[in-house]
Enzyme design. Structure first.
Site, PDB file in Angstrom:
ATOM      1  N   LYS A   1      -3.252  -4.410  11.247  1.00 39.01           N
ATOM      2  CA  LYS A   1      -4.192  -4.719  10.158  1.00 39.01           C
ATOM      3  C   LYS A   1      -5.598  -4.299  10.608  1.00 39.01           C
ATOM      4  O   LYS A   1      -5.734  -3.471  11.500  1.00 39.01           O
ATOM      5  CB  LYS A   1      -4.120  -6.210   9.820  1.00 39.01           C
ATOM      6  CG  LYS A   1      -2.790  -6.619   9.193  1.00 39.01           C
ATOM      7  CD  LYS A   1      -2.635  -6.002   7.820  1.00 39.01           C
ATOM      8  CE  LYS A   1      -1.282  -6.308   7.211  1.00 39.01           C
ATOM      9  NZ  LYS A   1      -1.054  -5.535   5.980  1.00 39.01           N
TER      10      LYS A   1
ATOM     11  N   ASP B   1      -1.741 -11.605   4.591  1.00 40.38           N
ATOM     12  CA  ASP B   1      -3.173 -11.647   4.926  1.00 40.38           C
ATOM     13  C   ASP B   1      -3.637 -13.043   5.334  1.00 40.38           C
ATOM     14  O   ASP B   1      -4.802 -13.230   5.699  1.00 40.38           O
ATOM     15  CB  ASP B   1      -4.007 -11.162   3.735  1.00 40.38           C
ATOM     16  CG  ASP B   1      -3.838  -9.665   3.517  1.00 40.38           C
ATOM     17  OD1 ASP B   1      -3.465  -8.953   4.474  1.00 40.38           O
ATOM     18  OD2 ASP B   1      -4.079  -9.201   2.385  1.00 40.38           O
TER      19      ASP B   1
ATOM     20  N   GLN C   1       0.842  -1.202   0.000  1.00 40.93           N
ATOM     21  CA  GLN C   1       0.000   0.000   0.000  1.00 40.93           C
ATOM     22  C   GLN C   1       0.874   1.248   0.000  1.00 40.93           C
ATOM     23  O   GLN C   1       0.602   2.209  -0.716  1.00 40.93           O
ATOM     24  CB  GLN C   1      -0.920  -0.017   1.215  1.00 40.93           C
ATOM     25  CG  GLN C   1      -1.943  -1.149   1.141  1.00 40.93           C
ATOM     26  CD  GLN C   1      -2.775  -1.299   2.396  1.00 40.93           C
ATOM     27  OE1 GLN C   1      -2.571  -0.588   3.372  1.00 40.93           O
ATOM     28  NE2 GLN C   1      -3.720  -2.214   2.373  1.00 40.93           N
TER      29      GLN C   1
HETATM   30  C1  S3P Z   1      -2.743  -4.718   0.204  1.00 44.93           C
HETATM   31  C2  S3P Z   1      -1.535  -4.763   0.845  1.00 44.93           C
HETATM   32  C3  S3P Z   1      -1.350  -5.370   2.182  1.00 44.93           C
HETATM   33  C4  S3P Z   1      -2.493  -6.286   2.552  1.00 44.93           C
HETATM   34  C5  S3P Z   1      -3.831  -5.667   2.253  1.00 44.93           C
HETATM   35  C6  S3P Z   1      -3.959  -5.328   0.781  1.00 44.93           C
HETATM   36  C7  S3P Z   1      -2.830  -4.057  -1.105  1.00 44.93           C
HETATM   37  O1  S3P Z   1      -1.260  -4.346   3.145  1.00 44.93           O
HETATM   38  O2  S3P Z   1      -2.422  -6.632   3.917  1.00 44.93           O
HETATM   39  O3  S3P Z   1      -4.885  -6.552   2.611  1.00 44.93           O
HETATM   40  O4  S3P Z   1      -3.869  -4.194  -1.787  1.00 44.93           O
HETATM   41  O5  S3P Z   1      -1.868  -3.381  -1.485  1.00 44.93           O
HETATM   42  P1  S3P Z   1       0.137  -3.602   3.494  1.00 44.93           P
HETATM   43  O6  S3P Z   1       0.554  -2.838   2.309  1.00 44.93           O
HETATM   44  O7  S3P Z   1      -0.185  -2.702   4.653  1.00 44.93           O
HETATM   45  O8  S3P Z   1       1.076  -4.714   3.860  1.00 44.93           O
END
Ligand code: S3P
Length: 441
Positions: free
Chosen positions: A346, A319, A173
């Site tokens: 999370k 996840d 993200q």
């Molecule tokens: C996601 C990245 C992950 C994941 C989330 C979806 C994404 O989070 O846990 O469910 O779509 O880029 P982080 O970037 O905080 O690790």
């Protein structure tokens, strides 16, 4: 939001048959986002009809993008171009979605208008400093609540410049927020990661015609290009398939086939760990679909033993830990998770929620700041709190399937954020999962 309810999951099985899980959440968010910013009309097939991804579509509608929904899991997005969004008339509500808030912060930093991003109680507790700091270094103007918490107030008309940065935590993200800011920046934006994370943004930018140079752990692009509309076929979400991989592994006599599951290597870390524990999962019909690897997964029951989860597998299964905790609880011996402190920020503190719930069901769990040691044993009947976390709720449903008696799971409405229809889908293949009113009478 769907009204508050609990689940009661009872011992059942074997699990048999075939199923197609809903579309990938990460890819669905990105497909709407890039299609909205592209020139021309894009068709999305396999779109996840979840609350999170629908929130993303609703926010783009509020910024003047016409998005048709001709039938379930289909969207037609009439892109407005990189600079064609209009100021939203109100605060943009990301609901439960950290992905939406973080990706939007990068994109909105490059707009000519001001905007405000909010979310629900869970999202309002999640750290945003990790996106604010690199975006501010690019010239963005973003204010948050104390401690870097939402809401985020993003000032328009900032002049963004490309930066070379290293992400402080392994986060797709954060990487994506920086790259999306980079679309609007002068010069080159480069992100180096502490550990490679899912690369859906990079793959999809390339599919929409934006030149991106990337390899695991590094991505680079320059501002000043255009996105060209394209059609996207969203694969099934590996993270949703994970619950069925674990459930069928644990229930004797089971054999399930999961069709059309996304197999991006940055997402399938659980496969390797389950196999190391003794699972019998076969990948069939592997192929590529719109820039993402896809396959069918055949899973048969197998007895599991505990393992030490390798630290370098953590990001590729970030996840899937709630589901892994259930597999570990049913395995022979001890499973150790380390290097997974991100689980604490999370949708809930997943280490604490899973440890508490498993203890409730008679399993010994030692928590550490960045993981846990789970001692496999016999799951007992009991009541557990999902803490409003969709993935914890679905994981505890698996516990009910193999426990000595029923398991009540409190607060399951948020399952609709990522897997609407989970209960029906689970029951179709052999679960005994009942939805019950949280406050009867
Ligand atoms: C996601 C990245 C992950 C994941 C989330 C979806 C994404 O989070 O846990 O469910 O779509 O880029 P982080 O970037 O905080 O690790």
């Amino acid at each position: 939001m769907t009204h508050r309810h609990d689940w009661v999951s009872s011992p059942a099985g074997p699990l048999r048959g075939e199923l197609a899980v809903p579309g990938d959440k990460s890819i669905s968010h990105r497909a709407i986002l890039l299609a909205a910013l592209a020139d021309g009309t894009s068709r999305i097939d396999g779109f996840l009809e979840g609350e999170d991804t629908r929130a993303t579509a609703a926010m783009f509608r509020a910024m003047g993008v016409s998005i048709e929904a001709p039938s379930t899991a289909k969207r037609i997005v009439h892109g407005v171009g990189l600079h064609g969004l209009s100021a939203p008339g109100a605060t943009l509500d990301c609901g439960n979605s950290g992905t939406a808030m973080r990706l939007f912060s990068g994109m909105l930093a490059g707009q000519a208008f001001n905007s405000v991003l909010t979310g629900d109680a869970s999202l309002s507790r999640r750290p945003m400093r990790r996106v604010i700091d690199p975006l501010v270094a690019m010239g963005a103007r973003i204010e948050s609540e104390a401690g870097g918490l939402p809401p985020l107030r993003i000032e328009g008309r900032a002049v963004l410049r490309g930066v070379a940065c290293r992400t402080p935590v392994a986060s797709a993200q954060v990487k994506s927020a920086i790259l999306l800011g980079g679309l609007y920046a002068r010069g080159e934006t480069e992100v180096r990661e502490v550990h490679p994370t899912r690369d859906h943004t990079e793959r999809m930018l390339a599919a929409f015609g934006w030149p991106v140079d990337w390899e695991p752990g590094r991505a680079r692009l320059t501002g000043g290009h255009d996105l060209r509309a394209t059609d996207v076929v969203v694969p099934g979400d590996f993270s949703s398939a994970a619950f069925f991989l674990v459930a069928a592994t644990l229930v004797p006599g089971s054999e399930l086939v999961l069709r059309g599951v996304g197999m991006n290597p940055r997402r399938t870390g659980l496969l390797g760990v389950l196999r190391a524990m003794g699972a019998d999962i076969v990948v069939e019909n592997a192929h590529d679909c719109a820039g993402e690897p896809v396959a069918d997964l055949r899973v048969r029951h197998a007895a599991l033993h505990g393992v030490e989860v390798p630290a370098d597998a953590v990001a590729d299964m970030i996840d899937e830990f709630p589901a892994l905790f259930i597999a570990a609880a049913a395995a022979r011996g001890r499973t150790v998770v380390r290097g997974a402190a991100e689980l604490r920020v999370k949708e809930s503190d997943r280490i604490a929620v899973m440890a508490r719930g498993l203890r409730q069901l008679g399993i010994e769990v030692e928590e550490t700041p960045d993981g846990a040691a789970i001692h496999g044993g016999n799951l007992q009947s009991g009541s557990v709190d999902s803490a409003g976390d969709h993935r914890c709720a679905m994981s505890f449903a698996i516990a009910g399937l193999i426990a000595h008696g029923t398991v009540r799971i409190v607060d399951c409405a948020n399952v609709a954020t990522s897997f609407p229809g989970f209960a029906g889908c689970a029951n179709d293949c052999g679960f005994a999962l009942r939805v019950v009113d949280a406050d009867p009478g």
